[in-house]
Enzyme design. Structure first.
Site, PDB file in Angstrom:
ATOM      1  N   THR A 282       0.893  -1.122  -0.060  1.00  0.00           N
ATOM      2  CA  THR A 282      -0.109   0.040  -0.033  1.00  0.00           C
ATOM      3  C   THR A 282       0.905   1.149  -0.131  1.00  0.00           C
ATOM      4  O   THR A 282       0.358   2.314  -0.376  1.00  0.00           O
ATOM      5  CB  THR A 282      -0.878  -0.006   1.173  1.00  0.00           C
ATOM      6  OG1 THR A 282      -1.891  -1.113   1.227  1.00  0.00           O
ATOM      7  CG2 THR A 282      -1.821   1.197   1.203  1.00  0.00           C
TER       8      THR A 282
ATOM      9  N   TYR B  63       4.259 -12.244   5.308  1.00  0.00           N
ATOM     10  CA  TYR B  63       3.199 -11.511   4.220  1.00  0.00           C
ATOM     11  C   TYR B  63       2.888 -12.556   3.321  1.00  0.00           C
ATOM     12  O   TYR B  63       3.600 -12.777   2.422  1.00  0.00           O
ATOM     13  CB  TYR B  63       4.090 -10.286   3.667  1.00  0.00           C
ATOM     14  CG  TYR B  63       2.962  -9.298   3.060  1.00  0.00           C
ATOM     15  CD1 TYR B  63       1.410  -9.622   3.050  1.00  0.00           C
ATOM     16  CD2 TYR B  63       3.378  -8.027   2.436  1.00  0.00           C
ATOM     17  CE1 TYR B  63       0.576  -8.906   2.248  1.00  0.00           C
ATOM     18  CE2 TYR B  63       2.612  -7.477   1.944  1.00  0.00           C
ATOM     19  CZ  TYR B  63       1.147  -7.703   1.694  1.00  0.00           C
ATOM     20  OH  TYR B  63       0.530  -6.722   0.978  1.00  0.00           O
TER      21      TYR B  63
ATOM     22  N   LYS C 174       0.656 -11.804   7.974  1.00  0.00           N
ATOM     23  CA  LYS C 174      -0.417 -11.083   7.402  1.00  0.00           C
ATOM     24  C   LYS C 174      -1.160 -11.812   6.331  1.00  0.00           C
ATOM     25  O   LYS C 174      -0.343 -12.220   5.312  1.00  0.00           O
ATOM     26  CB  LYS C 174       0.086  -9.791   6.599  1.00  0.00           C
ATOM     27  CG  LYS C 174      -0.806  -8.785   6.056  1.00  0.00           C
ATOM     28  CD  LYS C 174      -0.240  -7.581   5.330  1.00  0.00           C
ATOM     29  CE  LYS C 174      -1.252  -6.994   4.835  1.00  0.00           C
ATOM     30  NZ  LYS C 174      -0.978  -5.780   3.798  1.00  0.00           N
TER      31      LYS C 174
ATOM     32  N   ILE D 167      -4.414  -5.722   9.263  1.00  0.00           N
ATOM     33  CA  ILE D 167      -3.559  -4.647   8.798  1.00  0.00           C
ATOM     34  C   ILE D 167      -4.451  -4.186   7.400  1.00  0.00           C
ATOM     35  O   ILE D 167      -4.487  -5.033   6.509  1.00  0.00           O
ATOM     36  CB  ILE D 167      -2.216  -5.355   8.156  1.00  0.00           C
ATOM     37  CG1 ILE D 167      -1.245  -5.539   9.333  1.00  0.00           C
ATOM     38  CG2 ILE D 167      -1.456  -4.217   7.513  1.00  0.00           C
ATOM     39  CD1 ILE D 167      -0.091  -6.202   9.150  1.00  0.00           C
TER      40      ILE D 167
END
Length: 302
Positions: A57, A144, A172, A212
Site C-alpha cells: 500500500t 506476508y 499478514k 492490517i
C-alpha cells in the site's frame, strides 16, 4: 536448531489490533513528508494500534531504500511511540539479508516480509528464505502471505514449520485460503492478522488477532471500534458497524491499491492523489462513490 546472527533475539510482541499500512504521499514525483507526517498523526488520534511502513500500500516497490528510510523516519516521528512494522522485500537472498542488516539498527517493532516475487521457489526454498531472514533479524518477523502479488503459495505445513522459529511471530494473511486461515488461528502458534480487508470480520470472529487494513485510512474511527468489539467477542455490535463499512472496503480495491484510497484522502485535503508510474490515479467516478458512503454514528460503548 536456529542460530541467530544478531547478538540478541527479538522479544515476543503482541500485534493484536488495527494496523494502518500507510500510503506514501507524493508531490511532483518526490515523497511528500509533510503530508505523510500529518496523515500518520491523524491516524494515531483515531486510535489505531500502529502502522506498517513501506508495504505494498505504501508503494514500496516504487521507492529506493533511501526513500524508504526517509519514509520510516517520518512515520516514527509522527507515530511518537505507537509501534511501527517495516516492510522489507526482494527476490535475491543476498540483497535481502543486507537490507535486514540495515533495518536491524532501526527502532521498529517487526519486519513484514513476503516470499520473493517472480521466483516461485519450492516449499523447501521458502522455508530457507524465511528462516535465514528470521535468523538475521533483530526484529520479529511477520510473514506476508500474498500469492497474487508474489506468485508463491505458502502451504499450511510450511507455515507451521516456520511458526516454530522463535523470531517468526505473525502472518499478514492474504492467502485466500479460508481453511488455512482457520487452521492457523486454531493452532495458536502465529498471530493471524487479516490482510484482506473483506476478511476482517470472519477472521477475528474465529479468533484472529487483528488486521492490517488499507481501507481503514478512511472511516478510521469505525474500523478501530469494529476491531475492538470483535476482540471483545461483541459480535452482534460489531456486525452493526461491519455492514456499513463493506461498500467502502469494496470500493477501496475496485481499482488497483492504493490509488482509490489515495484519491479519497486527496479529496479530504490530506494529500495529493499522485501515484508513481506504472500506477495511475483512481477514476473520478469511483472517488465520487466513495465520498457518498455514509457511516452510522459511533456510540460511546464501542
Amino acid at each position: 536448531m536456529h542460530s541467530l546472527t544478531p547478538t540478541t533475539q527479538a522479544t515476543p510482541t503482541n500485534l493484536s489490533g488495527l494496523w494502518i499500512p500507510l500510503v506514501t504521499p507524493f508531490h511532483d514525483g518526490a515523497v511528500d513528508h509533510n503530508a505523510l507526517h500529518t496523515l500518520t498523526a491523524r491516524m494515531k488520534l483515531a486510535g489505531v494500534t500502529g502502522f506498517c511502513a513501506c508495504g505494498s500500500t505504501g508503494e514500496a516497490a516504487a521507492l529506493s531504500h533511501e526513500e524508504e528510510d526517509a519514509v520510516l523516519a517520518t512515520i516514527l516521528n509522527a507515530a511518537s511511540g505507537l509501534p511501527v512494522i517495516m516492510g522489507a522485500s526482494d527476490c535475491h537472498m543476498g540483497r535481502m539479508l543486507e537490507r535486514v542488516e540495515q533495518l536491524n539498527a532501526q527502532p521498529i517493532n517487526a519486519l513484514l516480509v513476503p516470499p520473493p516475487s517472480y521466483i516461485r521457489p519450492s516449499q523447501a526454498g521458502l522455508l530457507q528464505w524465511f528462516t535465514r531472514i528470521a535468523d538475521a533479524s533483530r526484529h520479529p518477523i511477520v510473514i506476508y502471505d500474498i500469492p497474487y502479488r508474489t506468485g508463491a503459495t505458502l502451504e499450511l505445513q510450511t507455515l507451521r514449520t516456520l511458526a516454530a522459529h522463535p523470531n517468526i511471530i505473525a502472518i499478514k494473511d492474504c492467502g485466500g485460503d479460508a481453511a488455512k486461515t482457520q487452521a492457523l488461528i486454531n493452532d495458536g502458534q502465529l498471530q493471524v492478522l487479516a490482510g484482506e480487508d473483506v476478511q476482517i470480520f470472519s477472521s477475528m470472529s474465529l479468533g484472529g488477532s487483528g488486521a492490517i487494513a488499507a481501507s481503514a485510512h478512511g472511516h478510521t474511527e469505525q474500523f478501530v471500534a469494529l476491531v475492538k468489539l470483535l476482540a471483545a467477542g461483541r459480535v452482534n455490535e460489531a456486525r452493526a458497524l461491519w455492514y456499513p463499512l463493506l461498500p467502502h472496503i469494496h470500493a477501496s480495491f475496485e481499482e488497483p491499491n492504493p490509488a482509490p484510497i489515495k484519491a479519497y484522502l486527496a479529496r479530504q485535503g490530506w494529500m495529493r492523489a499522485e501515484m508513481r508510474a506504472p500506477m495511475i490515479e483512481a477514476s473520478n467516478a469511483l472517488v465520487e462513490r466513495m465520498l457518498q458512503i455514509r457511516m452510522p454514528e459511533l456510540r460511546e460503548a464501542a
